[in-house]
Design a protein around this motif. Sequence first.
Motif, PDB file in Angstrom:
ATOM      1  N   SER A  60     -31.994 -39.345 -37.379  1.00  0.00           N
ATOM      2  CA  SER A  60     -31.406 -38.999 -38.498  1.00  0.00           C
ATOM      3  C   SER A  60     -32.311 -39.388 -39.703  1.00  0.00           C
ATOM      4  N   VAL A  61     -32.678 -38.311 -40.522  1.00  0.00           N
ATOM      5  CA  VAL A  61     -33.698 -38.456 -41.422  1.00  0.00           C
ATOM      6  C   VAL A  61     -33.169 -38.154 -43.090  1.00  0.00           C
ATOM      7  N   ASP A  62     -32.016 -37.525 -43.137  1.00  0.00           N
ATOM      8  CA  ASP A  62     -31.288 -37.421 -44.512  1.00  0.00           C
ATOM      9  C   ASP A  62     -29.806 -37.824 -44.557  1.00  0.00           C
ATOM     10  N   LEU A  63     -29.700 -38.756 -45.335  1.00  0.00           N
ATOM     11  CA  LEU A  63     -28.215 -39.411 -45.489  1.00  0.00           C
ATOM     12  C   LEU A  63     -27.392 -38.691 -46.762  1.00  0.00           C
ATOM     13  N   VAL A  64     -28.296 -37.680 -47.343  1.00  0.00           N
ATOM     14  CA  VAL A  64     -27.729 -37.152 -48.737  1.00  0.00           C
ATOM     15  C   VAL A  64     -27.008 -35.770 -48.072  1.00  0.00           C
ATOM     16  N   ASP A  65     -27.574 -34.576 -47.850  1.00  0.00           N
ATOM     17  CA  ASP A  65     -27.233 -33.446 -47.623  1.00  0.00           C
ATOM     18  C   ASP A  65     -27.078 -33.269 -45.907  1.00  0.00           C
ATOM     19  N   ALA A  66     -25.897 -32.393 -45.836  1.00  0.00           N
ATOM     20  CA  ALA A  66     -25.508 -32.029 -44.397  1.00  0.00           C
ATOM     21  C   ALA A  66     -26.678 -30.867 -43.877  1.00  0.00           C
ATOM     22  N   LEU A  67     -27.079 -30.795 -42.716  1.00  0.00           N
ATOM     23  CA  LEU A  67     -27.950 -29.947 -42.290  1.00  0.00           C
ATOM     24  C   LEU A  67     -27.135 -28.853 -41.421  1.00  0.00           C
ATOM     25  N   SER A  81     -27.313 -27.976 -38.401  1.00  0.00           N
ATOM     26  CA  SER A  81     -26.694 -28.522 -36.850  1.00  0.00           C
ATOM     27  C   SER A  81     -25.312 -29.262 -37.136  1.00  0.00           C
ATOM     28  N   GLU A  82     -25.248 -29.767 -38.311  1.00  0.00           N
ATOM     29  CA  GLU A  82     -24.177 -30.719 -38.155  1.00  0.00           C
ATOM     30  C   GLU A  82     -22.791 -30.130 -38.199  1.00  0.00           C
ATOM     31  N   SER A  83     -22.713 -28.896 -38.828  1.00  0.00           N
ATOM     32  CA  SER A  83     -21.438 -28.043 -38.439  1.00  0.00           C
ATOM     33  C   SER A  83     -21.334 -27.353 -37.141  1.00  0.00           C
ATOM     34  N   GLU A  84     -22.772 -26.745 -37.029  1.00  0.00           N
ATOM     35  CA  GLU A  84     -22.895 -25.955 -35.566  1.00  0.00           C
ATOM     36  C   GLU A  84     -22.473 -26.738 -34.286  1.00  0.00           C
ATOM     37  N   ASN A  85     -22.797 -28.115 -34.167  1.00  0.00           N
ATOM     38  CA  ASN A  85     -22.686 -28.976 -33.132  1.00  0.00           C
ATOM     39  C   ASN A  85     -21.520 -30.078 -33.344  1.00  0.00           C
ATOM     40  N   ALA A  86     -20.528 -29.684 -34.237  1.00  0.00           N
ATOM     41  CA  ALA A  86     -19.701 -30.649 -34.819  1.00  0.00           C
ATOM     42  C   ALA A  86     -18.638 -31.386 -33.535  1.00  0.00           C
ATOM     43  N   ASN A  87     -18.576 -30.389 -32.641  1.00  0.00           N
ATOM     44  CA  ASN A  87     -17.535 -30.963 -31.716  1.00  0.00           C
ATOM     45  C   ASN A  87     -18.237 -31.182 -30.150  1.00  0.00           C
ATOM     46  N   ARG A  88     -19.631 -31.429 -30.350  1.00  0.00           N
ATOM     47  CA  ARG A  88     -20.253 -31.526 -28.992  1.00  0.00           C
ATOM     48  C   ARG A  88     -19.921 -32.984 -28.426  1.00  0.00           C
ATOM     49  N   PRO A  89     -20.391 -33.271 -27.088  1.00  0.00           N
ATOM     50  CA  PRO A  89     -20.129 -34.533 -26.622  1.00  0.00           C
ATOM     51  C   PRO A  89     -21.201 -35.642 -27.212  1.00  0.00           C
ATOM     52  N   ILE A  90     -20.536 -36.981 -27.172  1.00  0.00           N
ATOM     53  CA  ILE A  90     -21.345 -37.971 -27.746  1.00  0.00           C
ATOM     54  C   ILE A  90     -21.129 -38.406 -29.097  1.00  0.00           C
ATOM     55  N   PHE A 106     -27.772 -29.434 -28.312  1.00  0.00           N
ATOM     56  CA  PHE A 106     -26.462 -29.248 -28.767  1.00  0.00           C
ATOM     57  C   PHE A 106     -26.108 -30.802 -29.560  1.00  0.00           C
ATOM     58  N   ASP A 107     -26.865 -31.013 -30.568  1.00  0.00           N
ATOM     59  CA  ASP A 107     -26.814 -32.305 -31.414  1.00  0.00           C
ATOM     60  C   ASP A 107     -26.383 -31.903 -32.707  1.00  0.00           C
ATOM     61  N   PRO A 108     -25.759 -32.724 -33.347  1.00  0.00           N
ATOM     62  CA  PRO A 108     -25.507 -32.449 -34.628  1.00  0.00           C
ATOM     63  C   PRO A 108     -26.721 -32.884 -35.668  1.00  0.00           C
ATOM     64  N   LEU A 109     -27.516 -33.831 -34.835  1.00  0.00           N
ATOM     65  CA  LEU A 109     -28.831 -34.188 -35.706  1.00  0.00           C
ATOM     66  C   LEU A 109     -29.949 -33.082 -35.337  1.00  0.00           C
ATOM     67  N   ARG A 110     -29.800 -32.379 -34.465  1.00  0.00           N
ATOM     68  CA  ARG A 110     -31.083 -31.380 -34.120  1.00  0.00           C
ATOM     69  C   ARG A 110     -31.925 -30.975 -35.275  1.00  0.00           C
ATOM     70  N   ASP A 111     -31.375 -30.362 -36.358  1.00  0.00           N
ATOM     71  CA  ASP A 111     -32.250 -29.866 -37.417  1.00  0.00           C
ATOM     72  C   ASP A 111     -32.715 -31.103 -38.179  1.00  0.00           C
ATOM     73  N   HIS A 112     -32.281 -32.358 -38.320  1.00  0.00           N
ATOM     74  CA  HIS A 112     -33.058 -33.370 -38.756  1.00  0.00           C
ATOM     75  C   HIS A 112     -34.451 -33.503 -38.053  1.00  0.00           C
ATOM     76  N   GLY A 113     -34.721 -33.458 -36.795  1.00  0.00           N
ATOM     77  CA  GLY A 113     -35.756 -33.546 -36.392  1.00  0.00           C
ATOM     78  C   GLY A 113     -36.987 -32.461 -36.647  1.00  0.00           C
ATOM     79  N   SER A 114     -36.326 -31.233 -36.697  1.00  0.00           N
ATOM     80  CA  SER A 114     -36.957 -30.257 -36.995  1.00  0.00           C
ATOM     81  C   SER A 114     -37.637 -29.981 -38.615  1.00  0.00           C
ATOM     82  N   VAL A 115     -36.686 -30.456 -39.442  1.00  0.00           N
ATOM     83  CA  VAL A 115     -36.891 -30.402 -40.895  1.00  0.00           C
ATOM     84  C   VAL A 115     -38.117 -31.690 -41.160  1.00  0.00           C
ATOM     85  N   TYR A 116     -37.922 -32.829 -40.523  1.00  0.00           N
ATOM     86  CA  TYR A 116     -38.929 -33.930 -40.653  1.00  0.00           C
ATOM     87  C   TYR A 116     -40.357 -33.580 -40.087  1.00  0.00           C
ATOM     88  N   ALA A 117     -40.176 -32.623 -38.789  1.00  0.00           N
ATOM     89  CA  ALA A 117     -41.578 -32.441 -38.487  1.00  0.00           C
ATOM     90  C   ALA A 117     -42.458 -31.420 -39.430  1.00  0.00           C
TER      91      ALA A 117
END
Length: 322
Positions: free
Chosen positions: A198-205, A207-216, A262-273
Amino acid sequence: MPIPLRMTVFWAVFRHVDRMPVMQQPPERIRAASDARRRLLRLPTASLVIGRRHGGTDVVDREIPAADGTPLPVRIYRPRDSAGRRLPVVVNFHGGGWVSGDIRQSEWWCSTVAALAGVAVVSVDYRLAPEHPFPGPPEDCYDTTLWVSEHADELEVDAERLAVMGDSAGGNLAAVVSMMARDRERPPVAAQVLVYPSVDLVDALPSESENANRPILTGKDVANTPDVYFHGTPADRGDPYASPLRGKHENLPPALIQTAEFDPLRDHGSVYAEALRAAGVSVRLTNYVDAVHGYLSLPGLMPVARQAVAEAAEFLREQLRP
């Protein structure tokens, strides 16, 4: 590729057993919910899901002092029969949304990295929110990393070949400790392994809505956690030591970033990269397309975990070689 069937079935069952989703509780109920989940993971059959300690490692438990003198439990993994040899060292920070989790949940991951990469791994039980809100967890993690560097001789490790790693909130902490070490000019950090951070606690990316109901991990978990992490503090969620995406990225160590499709945080990794690359930092980004959040803690359910740990070990061998 779809989510593996065994993972889908496990999650359907687990939701009925885990009646108090930790990251959806109000602050006053977080610890009770976290302790209840911890008891579930200590059941004898849990090792079929979360994995076992790698047989090729030796393990020592001890305590080290935080900057304020508070003892922090650490678990140290070394390859079997490596006593007397000075090894590269990796400091690990577990996940759990800064409010839950412990070093036991990283047992399979840390011991396997130690065995495959030929490194010592120091896994720390940093203090958790809401009892110890931001900036408590990153400061504990930084203190541990600095202590490891300063006690390299005692630990039989090479302080010049030191890396940090973590998953989820732990990935955030590994990124933040890399920044702290650069800003405070010690200790030298040679590499960072960030697993679905998780790299941004301000704005939603997205993947957070795309994968909002995935496992874990759900979108609701992601949205609720910052309130607990910052509980009772006036801290800015955009502080780079909370949201490393919003910091300066020049002169940070090379990074391996792993994400799950299938992770709400998926886009956090790509934008940080992207942010690291724009600052001239070497980055390897891998997105595991059939994975959900938390795969490295679920090797019994997610075969991709073994591929991921092999990639992490290879990256660390490459970055920490003499």
